[in-house]
Design a protein around this motif. Structure first.
Motif, PDB file in Angstrom:
ATOM      1  N   GLU A 118      26.130  66.620  36.700  1.00  0.00           N
ATOM      2  CA  GLU A 118      25.947  66.816  38.554  1.00  0.00           C
ATOM      3  C   GLU A 118      27.017  66.482  39.130  1.00  0.00           C
ATOM      4  OE1 GLU A 118      21.039  66.404  37.915  1.00  0.00           O
ATOM      5  OE2 GLU A 118      22.166  64.943  39.095  1.00  0.00           O
ATOM      6  N   GLN A 119      28.310  65.989  38.370  1.00  0.00           N
ATOM      7  CA  GLN A 119      29.390  65.648  39.082  1.00  0.00           C
ATOM      8  C   GLN A 119      29.066  64.302  40.393  1.00  0.00           C
ATOM      9  OE1 GLN A 119      32.148  68.384  40.643  1.00  0.00           O
ATOM     10  NE2 GLN A 119      31.602  69.833  39.241  1.00  0.00           N
ATOM     11  N   GLN A 120      28.336  63.313  39.676  1.00  0.00           N
ATOM     12  CA  GLN A 120      27.959  62.261  40.328  1.00  0.00           C
ATOM     13  C   GLN A 120      29.218  61.096  40.455  1.00  0.00           C
ATOM     14  OE1 GLN A 120      24.462  59.978  38.786  1.00  0.00           O
ATOM     15  NE2 GLN A 120      23.164  62.133  39.036  1.00  0.00           N
ATOM     16  N   PHE A 121      29.948  61.206  39.340  1.00  0.00           N
ATOM     17  CA  PHE A 121      31.414  60.728  39.251  1.00  0.00           C
ATOM     18  C   PHE A 121      32.259  61.108  40.288  1.00  0.00           C
ATOM     19  CE2 PHE A 121      30.179  57.931  35.989  1.00  0.00           C
ATOM     20  CZ  PHE A 121      29.579  58.587  35.011  1.00  0.00           C
ATOM     21  N   VAL A 122      32.865  60.011  41.197  1.00  0.00           N
ATOM     22  CA  VAL A 122      34.101  60.561  42.158  1.00  0.00           C
ATOM     23  C   VAL A 122      35.058  59.586  41.752  1.00  0.00           C
ATOM     24  CG1 VAL A 122      32.138  61.280  43.623  1.00  0.00           C
ATOM     25  CG2 VAL A 122      32.883  59.096  43.711  1.00  0.00           C
ATOM     26  N   LEU A 123      36.360  60.043  42.436  1.00  0.00           N
ATOM     27  CA  LEU A 123      37.217  59.462  42.206  1.00  0.00           C
ATOM     28  C   LEU A 123      37.867  58.972  43.473  1.00  0.00           C
ATOM     29  CD1 LEU A 123      39.491  61.497  40.026  1.00  0.00           C
ATOM     30  CD2 LEU A 123      38.116  59.690  39.354  1.00  0.00           C
ATOM     31  N   HIS A 124      38.173  57.702  43.648  1.00  0.00           N
ATOM     32  CA  HIS A 124      38.840  56.959  44.911  1.00  0.00           C
ATOM     33  C   HIS A 124      40.248  56.737  44.473  1.00  0.00           C
ATOM     34  CE1 HIS A 124      35.129  55.561  47.176  1.00  0.00           C
ATOM     35  NE2 HIS A 124      35.179  57.026  46.903  1.00  0.00           N
ATOM     36  N   TYR A 125      41.284  56.802  45.302  1.00  0.00           N
ATOM     37  CA  TYR A 125      42.693  56.678  45.165  1.00  0.00           C
ATOM     38  C   TYR A 125      43.341  55.286  45.649  1.00  0.00           C
ATOM     39  CZ  TYR A 125      41.921  61.415  43.645  1.00  0.00           C
ATOM     40  OH  TYR A 125      41.314  62.385  42.824  1.00  0.00           O
ATOM     41  N   GLN A 126      43.646  54.299  44.705  1.00  0.00           N
ATOM     42  CA  GLN A 126      44.329  53.214  45.498  1.00  0.00           C
ATOM     43  C   GLN A 126      45.695  53.296  45.630  1.00  0.00           C
ATOM     44  OE1 GLN A 126      43.957  49.222  43.595  1.00  0.00           O
ATOM     45  NE2 GLN A 126      43.817  48.256  45.670  1.00  0.00           N
ATOM     46  N   PRO A 127      46.282  53.336  46.768  1.00  0.00           N
ATOM     47  CA  PRO A 127      47.819  53.414  46.976  1.00  0.00           C
ATOM     48  C   PRO A 127      48.589  52.552  46.380  1.00  0.00           C
ATOM     49  CG  PRO A 127      46.822  53.330  49.201  1.00  0.00           C
ATOM     50  CD  PRO A 127      45.592  52.815  48.135  1.00  0.00           C
ATOM     51  N   VAL A 128      49.769  53.040  45.852  1.00  0.00           N
ATOM     52  CA  VAL A 128      50.787  51.985  44.953  1.00  0.00           C
ATOM     53  C   VAL A 128      51.836  51.952  46.080  1.00  0.00           C
ATOM     54  CG1 VAL A 128      52.344  51.922  43.032  1.00  0.00           C
ATOM     55  CG2 VAL A 128      50.010  52.950  42.957  1.00  0.00           C
ATOM     56  N   MET A 129      52.554  50.935  46.167  1.00  0.00           N
ATOM     57  CA  MET A 129      53.485  50.538  47.346  1.00  0.00           C
ATOM     58  C   MET A 129      54.811  50.056  46.868  1.00  0.00           C
ATOM     59  SD  MET A 129      51.401  51.578  49.865  1.00  0.00           S
ATOM     60  CE  MET A 129      52.345  51.146  51.220  1.00  0.00           C
ATOM     61  N   ASN A 130      55.849  50.408  47.473  1.00  0.00           N
ATOM     62  CA  ASN A 130      57.365  50.012  47.167  1.00  0.00           C
ATOM     63  C   ASN A 130      57.183  48.648  47.726  1.00  0.00           C
ATOM     64  OD1 ASN A 130      60.013  49.264  47.715  1.00  0.00           O
ATOM     65  ND2 ASN A 130      60.381  51.174  46.875  1.00  0.00           N
ATOM     66  N   VAL A 131      57.432  47.547  46.717  1.00  0.00           N
ATOM     67  CA  VAL A 131      57.364  46.219  47.326  1.00  0.00           C
ATOM     68  C   VAL A 131      58.465  45.856  48.374  1.00  0.00           C
ATOM     69  CG1 VAL A 131      57.807  43.873  46.480  1.00  0.00           C
ATOM     70  CG2 VAL A 131      56.236  45.370  45.152  1.00  0.00           C
ATOM     71  N   ALA A 132      59.823  46.522  48.065  1.00  0.00           N
ATOM     72  CA  ALA A 132      60.869  46.175  49.061  1.00  0.00           C
ATOM     73  C   ALA A 132      60.678  46.817  50.312  1.00  0.00           C
ATOM     74  CB  ALA A 132      62.116  46.534  48.490  1.00  0.00           C
ATOM     75  N   THR A 133      60.081  47.966  50.591  1.00  0.00           N
ATOM     76  CA  THR A 133      60.017  48.720  51.592  1.00  0.00           C
ATOM     77  C   THR A 133      58.733  49.028  52.234  1.00  0.00           C
ATOM     78  OG1 THR A 133      59.895  50.889  50.678  1.00  0.00           O
ATOM     79  CG2 THR A 133      62.483  49.828  50.993  1.00  0.00           C
ATOM     80  N   GLY A 134      57.710  48.848  51.646  1.00  0.00           N
ATOM     81  CA  GLY A 134      56.387  49.263  52.055  1.00  0.00           C
ATOM     82  C   GLY A 134      56.007  50.461  52.254  1.00  0.00           C
ATOM     83  N   VAL A 135      56.656  51.336  51.428  1.00  0.00           N
ATOM     84  CA  VAL A 135      56.620  52.937  51.604  1.00  0.00           C
ATOM     85  C   VAL A 135      55.702  53.239  50.541  1.00  0.00           C
ATOM     86  CG1 VAL A 135      57.616  55.105  51.008  1.00  0.00           C
ATOM     87  CG2 VAL A 135      58.692  53.656  52.476  1.00  0.00           C
ATOM     88  N   ALA A 136      54.558  53.961  50.678  1.00  0.00           N
ATOM     89  CA  ALA A 136      53.494  54.368  49.721  1.00  0.00           C
ATOM     90  C   ALA A 136      54.300  55.517  48.747  1.00  0.00           C
ATOM     91  CB  ALA A 136      52.365  55.188  50.390  1.00  0.00           C
ATOM     92  N   VAL A 137      53.988  55.201  47.505  1.00  0.00           N
ATOM     93  CA  VAL A 137      54.800  56.208  46.331  1.00  0.00           C
ATOM     94  C   VAL A 137      53.823  56.897  45.716  1.00  0.00           C
ATOM     95  CG1 VAL A 137      56.966  54.730  46.264  1.00  0.00           C
ATOM     96  CG2 VAL A 137      54.942  54.173  44.664  1.00  0.00           C
TER      97      VAL A 137
END
Length: 799
Positions: A550-569
């Motif tokens: 029944e597709q009760q499982f869903v995906l959430h997405y945690q951002p991965v960030m560049n430590v030096a710049t704070g840019v999401a990669v």
């Protein structure tokens, strides 16, 4: 026949004889190998056959700037064939020195009229000196003296000049060969040294105790210098004494190498090296002199030669490497000191990494609050003992599972500091009640477990439970508070060789709850009739099947960030279960069951499909393709069809392979290493990234990491949590980042929650991070919005 004819015939015969000598000499030179052979043959077999009374060959020593007699024929040799009164001449000194200086043949037919004549053993009538020159380089001089005046005819001079020319060419050749052999020898030694240093570095990745490491270092050093007696001395900061964890003495070959002496006064030679951080090279006389001077004291038998160099592996390990010999035939030289000092620097680096590895292992396998074994180590100990029990038919094993009754109430009333102190004291109480053989563990929160290996009967475990309950009738001092508490104990036994470690622990856990239901402060043996876990498992299995359909499982997405710049990669895709009746169910409540009952492969395929499908949606909606990593179970990763599943889904959704990352745990790698290694290589060949998750939480990471071609390692959040201060304050994070950098791996730090933690990671040179400091895991639409908002470097840096 006239006299003139007879003289001509005699002259021809002499010339023919000389030519034969030259011919034989030319042939002989082909088989002569060393300089000594060439000189002896020239003086004795060539000049001697030419009718000369004597011959001396000098060689030029460019370092001493002297001509030195090397080989001779005639009166210069004593009865044993050794040169008598070997002369050394300067350039220009005597007829020989003049020939060398001018580089021309010098002949004196009447020595009585030569003011520069140097008398050797006896006065002669005439002398002939011919320089040995090759490519305009002076090699030496062939010198001959005769009692007769005018002895040296033009023909004899011509013949001896030819001999000198042939000798020059041959000596030049032997010199070249000597140089080549020396170069080859130096090259072979350099290769051996390089091999030794490589093997020392490789010891970092071997899962061995320090004694074994020292033993292998000894064997490696013995390849480079005389090391029949070899010691490792270490300063013990706690006992304040010098110990010898590895001690091999050629005078006592039967003594165990791991039982060395102890320098309680720290006055020995090894102590001097350690505390002065300076190498020490002494012979017997120098040792005696230094002892009399009071520099140190003698421990044991005095050596003929002694060499010690310091080891400095940071604050955690200070010591010395020592070689000594009792043989007067062996003497350590300055070059040996330089060599051992050079090797010691590499050993110091090895031991630094080894100490760090031990710290990592201890942190990974022990509870940070109590210092007791954690769940990972406890499971491993139980599993290992059960295998041994099955193999060797050992006696009974038992697990006692317990918690602190009403701990939440105590924690709320007295505060977390008192609560932590109570847990620490509770762990000490358990340790005091058990044998050294037993394992005491904190499994999490206020839950503890004991593992009793090889007990006589069930009564042993019951008596231990009774002792613990009785001991808790006395209050426990926790900081300023005196706490009276109790515990409920569940006991389970390994009655069946087929039982698993996780199952016996689960049974003990179930028995603990049975004890609680009977009233706190009691123990309970596991009763399968009271265990309803099997029923709960059956329901959970049916619900997981329904959730997948029944597709009760869903995906959430945690951002991965560049430590030096704070840019999401990119993102890590995280599984969530939205149950229609129970709302959100965290993965830790169903993943273990799914792995145990072979449902995890279905969940993995579900996650992969939905993650790739979402990546295609993002690309079509926004034109960007963020990188996404997906967690895969060890069982699925090692299955035959896994690679085909990944490649087929990439093709189906037309996703660039390098945007997908597969996250695997260390356990997945270790359990089926050969399959995992192969699958990693195949994925990377197809440009799919491979990430090692939770790095540092296992105890084999450093052993296997160098054998894998990974792309990324992820530092477990336990090493990031609470980080602050300078690089020196965070050695483990810095060590992991440095190790990854050396192996050309990208590092992602998990669980970043504070600005201080982020600063520590920046200082360490960590590449990427993720955590609540930036964002929790987000639904797909919020995740892509966050990603797009964090692409501008200026905006990211200002946040």
């Amino acid at each position: 026949m006239s006299v003139e004819t007879e003289q001509e015939i005699a002259l021809l015969r002499e010339r023919n004889s000389s030519l034969n000598i030259l011919s034989e000499f030319a042939i002989a030179l082909l088989r002569l190998r060393t300089r000594e052979e060439v000189l002896w043959y020239t003086a004795n077999e060539v000049v001697g056959q030419m009718g000369f009374a004597d011959c001396v060959i000098y060689l030029w020593d460019s370092h001493k700037q002297l001509l030195i007699q090397q080989s001779a024929f005639g009166h210069k040799l004593d009865e044993e064939g050794v040169i008598s009164n070997a002369l050394e001449l300067r350039l220009g000194e005597g007829i020989v020195g003049r020939a060398a200086l001018r580089r021309e043949v010098i002949i004196v037919n009447d020595l009585s009229g030569d003011a520069g004549y140097v008398v050797d053993l006896q006065e002669s009538g005439s002398e002939l000196a011919i320089p040995i020159i090759y490519s305009d380089q002076l090699i030496g001089v062939i010198d001959s003296e005769n009692l007769e005046k005018d002895f040296y005819t033009p023909d004899r001079i011509k013949i001896l000049t030819a001999v000198a020319s042939m000798v020059a060419a041959k000596l030049a050749q032997t010199n070249l060969i000597d140089q080549l052999e020396s170069s080859i020898s130096e090259l072979e030694y350099a290769k051996k040294l390089q091999s030794v240093l490589f093997n020392i570095a490789a010891l970092t990745y071997e899962d061995e105790n320090f004694f074994t490491v020292y033993e292998r270092i000894h064997h490696l050093i013995a390849e480079l210098l005389y090391a029949k007696s070899f010691f490792v001395a270490v300063y013990n900061d706690e006992t304040r004494r010098i110990e010898f964890p590895y001690f091999v003495d050629e005078r006592h070959p039967d003594l165990p190498a791991d039982i060395g002496p102890i320098d309680t006064e720290m006055r020995g030679m090894s102590a001097w090296v350690i505390f002065n951080n300076t190498s020490l090279l002494l012979n017997r006389e120098e040792i005696v002199e230094r002892i009399e001077r009071g520099d140190f004291e003698l421990l044991g038998t005095i050596a003929e030669s002694w060499l010690g160099v310091p080891i400095n592996a940071g604050d955690d390990l200070k010591g010395a490497l020592v070689v000594q010999t009792y043989s007067p035939l062996v003497e350590y030289l300055e070059k040996d000191r330089e060599l051992l000092s050079f090797v010691s620097r590499h050993v110091s680096n090895l031991l630094k990494r080894k100490v760090t590895e031990k710290k990592l292992q201890h942190l990974a396998l022990h509870d940070s609050l109590t210092g007791l074994a954690n769940r990972t180590l406890f499971l491993d100990r139980v599993a290992h003992a059960l295998k041994k029990q099955d193999r060797q038919g050992q006696r009974l094993c038992a697990v006692l599972y317990m918690d602190v009754d009403l701990f939440k109430t105590i924690n709320d009333r007295y505060g977390h500091a008192v609560g932590d102190a109570l847990l620490t004291q509770f762990g000490r109480l358990l340790t005091q009640q058990t044998r050294q053989l037993d394992t005491v563990a904190r499994l999490g929160g206020d839950e503890f477990a004991l593992f009793l290996e090889d007990i006589e009967s069930q009564e042993t475990a019951v008596q231990l439970a009774e002792r613990i309950i009785l001991a808790l009738q006395q209050p426990i001092a926790a900081n300023e508070a005196l706490i009276i508490c109790s515990t409920s104990i569940g006991i389970a036994f390994a009655t069946d060789s087929a039982i698993s470690a996780s199952e016996i622990i689960r049974r003990a856990d179930a028995a603990m709850y049975q004890a609680k239901s009977a009233g706190r402060g009691h123990y309970q043996l596991y009763d399968p009739l009271l265990d309803r876990a099997n029923v709960r498992d059956l329901v959970l299995g049916e619900e997981i099947h329904t959730a997948l359909n029944e597709q009760q499982f869903v995906l959430h997405y945690q951002p991965v960030m560049n430590v030096a710049t704070g840019v999401a990669v990119g993102f890590e895709a995280l599984l969530r279960w939205l149950h229609p009746l129970k709302s959100w169910i965290p993965p830790n409540e169903f993943i273990d069951y799914a792995e145990k009952h072979r449902l995890i492969e279905k969940i993995d395929r579900y996650v992969l499909r939905h993650a790739l499908q979402q990546m295609r949606v993002w690309r079509e909606q926004t034109g960007v393709s963020p990188k996404v990593s997906v967690n895969i179970s060890g069982r699925h990763f090692a299955s035959p069809e896994f690679i085909d599943t990944v490649l087929a889904l990439l093709h189906e959704f037309k996703i660039e392979p390098n945007t997908l990352g597969i996250e695997i745990t260390e356990r997945a790698v270790i359990e089926k290493f050969a399959i995992a290694q192969n699958n990693i290589q195949v994925l990377q060949k197809n440009h799919v990234r491979v990430l090692l998750d939770d790095f540092g939480t296992g105890y084999s990471s450093l052993n296997y990491l160098h054998q894998l071609t990974l792309d990324v390692i992820k530092i477990d959040r336990t090493f990031v949590k609470g980080s602050r201060g300078s690089k020196q304050d965070n050695p483990i994070v810095n060590s992991i980042v440095a190790l990854a950098s050396a192996m050309n791996l990208t590092v992602v730090a998990e669980g970043v929650e504070t600005q201080d933690e982020l600063m520590v990671l920046r200082d360490a040179g960590c590449d990427l991070c993720q955590g609540f400091y930036f964002s929790k895991a987000l639904p797909a639409d919020q995740a892509i919005a966050y990603f797009l908002a964090h692409q501008d470097l200026n905006n990211a840096a200002s946040e």
